[in-house]
Motif scaffolding. Structure first.
Motif, PDB file in Angstrom:
ATOM      1  N   ALA A 152     -15.138   0.334 -58.335  1.00  0.00           N
ATOM      2  CA  ALA A 152     -15.710   1.143 -59.418  1.00  0.00           C
ATOM      3  C   ALA A 152     -16.248   2.458 -58.864  1.00  0.00           C
ATOM      4  CB  ALA A 152     -16.817   0.366 -60.136  1.00  0.00           C
ATOM      5  N   ILE A 153     -16.896   2.397 -57.718  1.00  0.00           N
ATOM      6  CA  ILE A 153     -17.418   3.609 -57.084  1.00  0.00           C
ATOM      7  C   ILE A 153     -16.263   4.489 -56.626  1.00  0.00           C
ATOM      8  CG2 ILE A 153     -18.738   4.497 -55.120  1.00  0.00           C
ATOM      9  CD1 ILE A 153     -20.375   1.815 -55.405  1.00  0.00           C
ATOM     10  N   GLU A 154     -15.254   3.891 -56.032  1.00  0.00           N
ATOM     11  CA  GLU A 154     -14.067   4.628 -55.599  1.00  0.00           C
ATOM     12  C   GLU A 154     -13.457   5.385 -56.778  1.00  0.00           C
ATOM     13  OE1 GLU A 154      -9.788   2.832 -54.959  1.00  0.00           O
ATOM     14  OE2 GLU A 154     -11.030   2.499 -53.160  1.00  0.00           O
ATOM     15  N   ALA A 155     -13.275   4.716 -57.901  1.00  0.00           N
ATOM     16  CA  ALA A 155     -12.712   5.352 -59.094  1.00  0.00           C
ATOM     17  C   ALA A 155     -13.593   6.518 -59.548  1.00  0.00           C
ATOM     18  CB  ALA A 155     -12.546   4.327 -60.214  1.00  0.00           C
ATOM     19  N   TYR A 156     -14.901   6.318 -59.515  1.00  0.00           N
ATOM     20  CA  TYR A 156     -15.835   7.381 -59.885  1.00  0.00           C
ATOM     21  C   TYR A 156     -15.685   8.584 -58.946  1.00  0.00           C
ATOM     22  CZ  TYR A 156     -20.201   9.949 -60.380  1.00  0.00           C
ATOM     23  OH  TYR A 156     -21.129  10.950 -60.547  1.00  0.00           O
ATOM     24  N   LEU A 157     -15.611   8.327 -57.641  1.00  0.00           N
ATOM     25  CA  LEU A 157     -15.488   9.425 -56.676  1.00  0.00           C
ATOM     26  C   LEU A 157     -14.159  10.158 -56.817  1.00  0.00           C
ATOM     27  CD1 LEU A 157     -17.088   7.729 -53.538  1.00  0.00           C
ATOM     28  CD2 LEU A 157     -18.118   9.463 -55.039  1.00  0.00           C
ATOM     29  N   ILE A 158     -13.093   9.443 -57.104  1.00  0.00           N
ATOM     30  CA  ILE A 158     -11.791  10.085 -57.316  1.00  0.00           C
ATOM     31  C   ILE A 158     -11.822  10.937 -58.579  1.00  0.00           C
ATOM     32  CG2 ILE A 158      -9.372   9.614 -57.906  1.00  0.00           C
ATOM     33  CD1 ILE A 158      -9.585   7.199 -55.924  1.00  0.00           C
ATOM     34  N   ALA A 159     -12.447  10.421 -59.637  1.00  0.00           N
ATOM     35  CA  ALA A 159     -12.541  11.161 -60.895  1.00  0.00           C
ATOM     36  C   ALA A 159     -13.518  12.339 -60.810  1.00  0.00           C
ATOM     37  CB  ALA A 159     -12.968  10.225 -62.025  1.00  0.00           C
ATOM     38  N   ASN A 160     -14.430  12.291 -59.848  1.00  0.00           N
ATOM     39  CA  ASN A 160     -15.445  13.339 -59.665  1.00  0.00           C
ATOM     40  C   ASN A 160     -15.388  13.838 -58.224  1.00  0.00           C
ATOM     41  OD1 ASN A 160     -17.148  13.163 -62.306  1.00  0.00           O
ATOM     42  ND2 ASN A 160     -16.774  11.055 -61.673  1.00  0.00           N
ATOM     43  N   PRO A 161     -14.378  14.644 -57.883  1.00  0.00           N
ATOM     44  CA  PRO A 161     -14.165  15.040 -56.483  1.00  0.00           C
ATOM     45  C   PRO A 161     -15.308  15.842 -55.856  1.00  0.00           C
ATOM     46  CG  PRO A 161     -12.665  16.204 -57.949  1.00  0.00           C
ATOM     47  CD  PRO A 161     -13.373  15.187 -58.777  1.00  0.00           C
ATOM     48  N   ASP A 162     -16.183  16.407 -56.670  1.00  0.00           N
ATOM     49  CA  ASP A 162     -17.312  17.164 -56.114  1.00  0.00           C
ATOM     50  C   ASP A 162     -18.552  16.304 -55.891  1.00  0.00           C
ATOM     51  OD1 ASP A 162     -15.817  19.497 -56.047  1.00  0.00           O
ATOM     52  OD2 ASP A 162     -16.400  20.057 -58.094  1.00  0.00           O
ATOM     53  N   ALA A 163     -18.549  15.086 -56.413  1.00  0.00           N
ATOM     54  CA  ALA A 163     -19.721  14.209 -56.285  1.00  0.00           C
ATOM     55  C   ALA A 163     -19.893  13.734 -54.849  1.00  0.00           C
ATOM     56  CB  ALA A 163     -19.578  13.004 -57.218  1.00  0.00           C
ATOM     57  N   TYR A 164     -21.100  13.814 -54.367  1.00  0.00           N
ATOM     58  CA  TYR A 164     -21.483  13.309 -53.038  1.00  0.00           C
ATOM     59  C   TYR A 164     -20.739  14.003 -51.893  1.00  0.00           C
ATOM     60  CZ  TYR A 164     -23.726   9.813 -55.879  1.00  0.00           C
ATOM     61  OH  TYR A 164     -24.505   9.193 -56.816  1.00  0.00           O
ATOM     62  N   ASN A 165     -20.411  15.273 -52.090  1.00  0.00           N
ATOM     63  CA  ASN A 165     -19.703  16.020 -51.053  1.00  0.00           C
ATOM     64  C   ASN A 165     -20.619  16.694 -50.052  1.00  0.00           C
ATOM     65  OD1 ASN A 165     -16.965  15.633 -51.271  1.00  0.00           O
ATOM     66  ND2 ASN A 165     -16.802  17.038 -52.996  1.00  0.00           N
ATOM     67  N   ASP A 166     -21.902  16.858 -50.347  1.00  0.00           N
ATOM     68  CA  ASP A 166     -22.786  17.559 -49.417  1.00  0.00           C
ATOM     69  C   ASP A 166     -22.829  16.874 -48.063  1.00  0.00           C
ATOM     70  OD1 ASP A 166     -24.148  15.496 -50.795  1.00  0.00           O
ATOM     71  OD2 ASP A 166     -26.087  16.379 -50.342  1.00  0.00           O
ATOM     72  N   GLN A 167     -22.932  15.557 -48.009  1.00  0.00           N
ATOM     73  CA  GLN A 167     -22.943  14.849 -46.727  1.00  0.00           C
ATOM     74  C   GLN A 167     -21.554  14.880 -46.088  1.00  0.00           C
ATOM     75  OE1 GLN A 167     -24.414  10.838 -46.739  1.00  0.00           O
ATOM     76  NE2 GLN A 167     -24.140  10.599 -44.567  1.00  0.00           N
ATOM     77  N   LEU A 168     -20.500  14.818 -46.902  1.00  0.00           N
ATOM     78  CA  LEU A 168     -19.148  14.871 -46.364  1.00  0.00           C
ATOM     79  C   LEU A 168     -18.916  16.189 -45.641  1.00  0.00           C
ATOM     80  CD1 LEU A 168     -16.300  13.738 -46.049  1.00  0.00           C
ATOM     81  CD2 LEU A 168     -15.745  14.750 -48.262  1.00  0.00           C
ATOM     82  N   ASN A 169     -19.336  17.286 -46.248  1.00  0.00           N
ATOM     83  CA  ASN A 169     -19.138  18.587 -45.620  1.00  0.00           C
ATOM     84  C   ASN A 169     -19.894  18.677 -44.306  1.00  0.00           C
ATOM     85  OD1 ASN A 169     -17.480  19.348 -47.710  1.00  0.00           O
ATOM     86  ND2 ASN A 169     -19.110  20.346 -48.858  1.00  0.00           N
ATOM     87  N   GLN A 170     -21.134  18.169 -44.265  1.00  0.00           N
ATOM     88  CA  GLN A 170     -21.913  18.187 -43.028  1.00  0.00           C
ATOM     89  C   GLN A 170     -21.252  17.314 -41.969  1.00  0.00           C
ATOM     90  OE1 GLN A 170     -25.770  16.819 -44.207  1.00  0.00           O
ATOM     91  NE2 GLN A 170     -26.266  18.692 -45.315  1.00  0.00           N
ATOM     92  N   SER A 171     -20.785  16.129 -42.344  1.00  0.00           N
ATOM     93  CA  SER A 171     -20.147  15.224 -41.386  1.00  0.00           C
ATOM     94  C   SER A 171     -18.843  15.806 -40.872  1.00  0.00           C
ATOM     95  CB  SER A 171     -19.873  13.866 -42.025  1.00  0.00           C
ATOM     96  OG  SER A 171     -21.083  13.251 -42.391  1.00  0.00           O
ATOM     97  N   THR A 172     -18.056  16.411 -41.766  1.00  0.00           N
ATOM     98  CA  THR A 172     -16.791  17.006 -41.365  1.00  0.00           C
ATOM     99  C   THR A 172     -17.036  18.148 -40.392  1.00  0.00           C
ATOM    100  OG1 THR A 172     -15.854  16.393 -43.485  1.00  0.00           O
ATOM    101  CG2 THR A 172     -14.650  18.041 -42.224  1.00  0.00           C
ATOM    102  N   GLU A 173     -18.065  18.953 -40.654  1.00  0.00           N
ATOM    103  CA  GLU A 173     -18.393  20.055 -39.741  1.00  0.00           C
ATOM    104  C   GLU A 173     -18.792  19.515 -38.373  1.00  0.00           C
ATOM    105  OE1 GLU A 173     -21.409  22.436 -41.598  1.00  0.00           O
ATOM    106  OE2 GLU A 173     -20.150  22.850 -43.325  1.00  0.00           O
ATOM    107  N   ILE A 174     -19.567  18.450 -38.336  1.00  0.00           N
ATOM    108  CA  ILE A 174     -20.003  17.877 -37.063  1.00  0.00           C
ATOM    109  C   ILE A 174     -18.801  17.319 -36.304  1.00  0.00           C
ATOM    110  CG2 ILE A 174     -21.299  15.953 -36.027  1.00  0.00           C
ATOM    111  CD1 ILE A 174     -23.368  16.421 -38.322  1.00  0.00           C
ATOM    112  N   ILE A 175     -17.919  16.598 -36.995  1.00  0.00           N
ATOM    113  CA  ILE A 175     -16.723  16.049 -36.359  1.00  0.00           C
ATOM    114  C   ILE A 175     -15.852  17.182 -35.832  1.00  0.00           C
ATOM    115  CG2 ILE A 175     -14.535  14.815 -36.797  1.00  0.00           C
ATOM    116  CD1 ILE A 175     -16.208  13.045 -38.736  1.00  0.00           C
ATOM    117  N   TYR A 176     -15.698  18.251 -36.616  1.00  0.00           N
ATOM    118  CA  TYR A 176     -14.910  19.401 -36.197  1.00  0.00           C
ATOM    119  C   TYR A 176     -15.501  20.035 -34.939  1.00  0.00           C
ATOM    120  CZ  TYR A 176     -12.751  24.000 -36.198  1.00  0.00           C
ATOM    121  OH  TYR A 176     -12.099  25.138 -35.818  1.00  0.00           O
ATOM    122  N   MET A 177     -16.826  20.189 -34.915  1.00  0.00           N
ATOM    123  CA  MET A 177     -17.499  20.804 -33.759  1.00  0.00           C
ATOM    124  C   MET A 177     -17.353  19.932 -32.515  1.00  0.00           C
ATOM    125  SD  MET A 177     -20.851  22.272 -35.740  1.00  0.00           S
ATOM    126  CE  MET A 177     -21.727  22.732 -34.278  1.00  0.00           C
TER     127      MET A 177
END
Length: 180
Positions: A152-177
């Motif tokens: 249910a959460i997965e479906a919500y996140l797919i339907a709302n691609p901008d939801a809960y992205n703030d931590q994703l962007n920070q994590s992606t930046e850290i992994i990239y660095m």
């Protein structure tokens, strides 16, 4: 004599690990009544601000066919939280079968990155049964319920691609660095 038992369960998801963890663990008390109102009537924080020691209560609907939730409420206390590693551990402190079939119960959830950019949710539940109680059917139902929650959460996140992205962007930046 009471016996201690455990079960494990894995769920694959195309959702990124940090997004899925934040939605399913850290913000589940907010999302649950919206995403699975047929199961969770309401939920709220009882104590704390969401960190270790915080307590949340989930109130379940009284749907007759809902065999996975044969109780009307559950309170859980957060015992361990590492949001960066998408990992937590909680203890059931009231409801949820406590004192009627279960003496104690804990859940350990870890959401890991998958090679495809999605994630793998790893759940381990450990519980101590009261003497004479058996729960084999309940384990199957619990795994089904956990899967339904994450889907249910997965479906919500797919339907709302901008939801809960703030931590994703920070994590992606850290992994990239780190990989530079």
């Amino acid at each position: 004599m009471a016996s201690t038992k455990s079960w494990t369960h894995e769920i694959e998801s195309p959702a990124a690990a940090p997004r899925l963890f934040r939605a399913s663990v850290m913000d589940w008390h907010t999302l649950a009544p919206k995403l699975v109102p047929q199961i969770v009537a309401s939920a709220h924080a009882v104590e704390g601000e969401g960190g270790v020691g915080s307590v949340r209560q989930f109130n379940f609907t009284s749907v007759p066919y809902l065999e996975a939730m044969p109780f009307n409420l559950m309170k859980e206390r957060l015992e361990f939280l590492d949001a960066d590693k998408c990992e937590c551990k909680s203890t059931l402190i009231e409801g949820g079968g406590i004192s009627t079939g279960i003496e104690t119960a804990t859940s350990h959830i870890k959401v890991e990155w998958a090679a495809n950019g999605g994630s793998v949710v790893k759940v381990e539940s450990t519980y101590k049964l009261l003497p004479g109680v058996e729960v084999q059917d309940e384990i199957t139902k619990a795994k089904g319920y956990v899967t339904a929650i994450f889907k249910a959460i997965e479906a919500y996140l797919i339907a709302n691609p901008d939801a809960y992205n703030d931590q994703l962007n920070q994590s992606t930046e850290i992994i990239y660095m780190i990989n530079m």
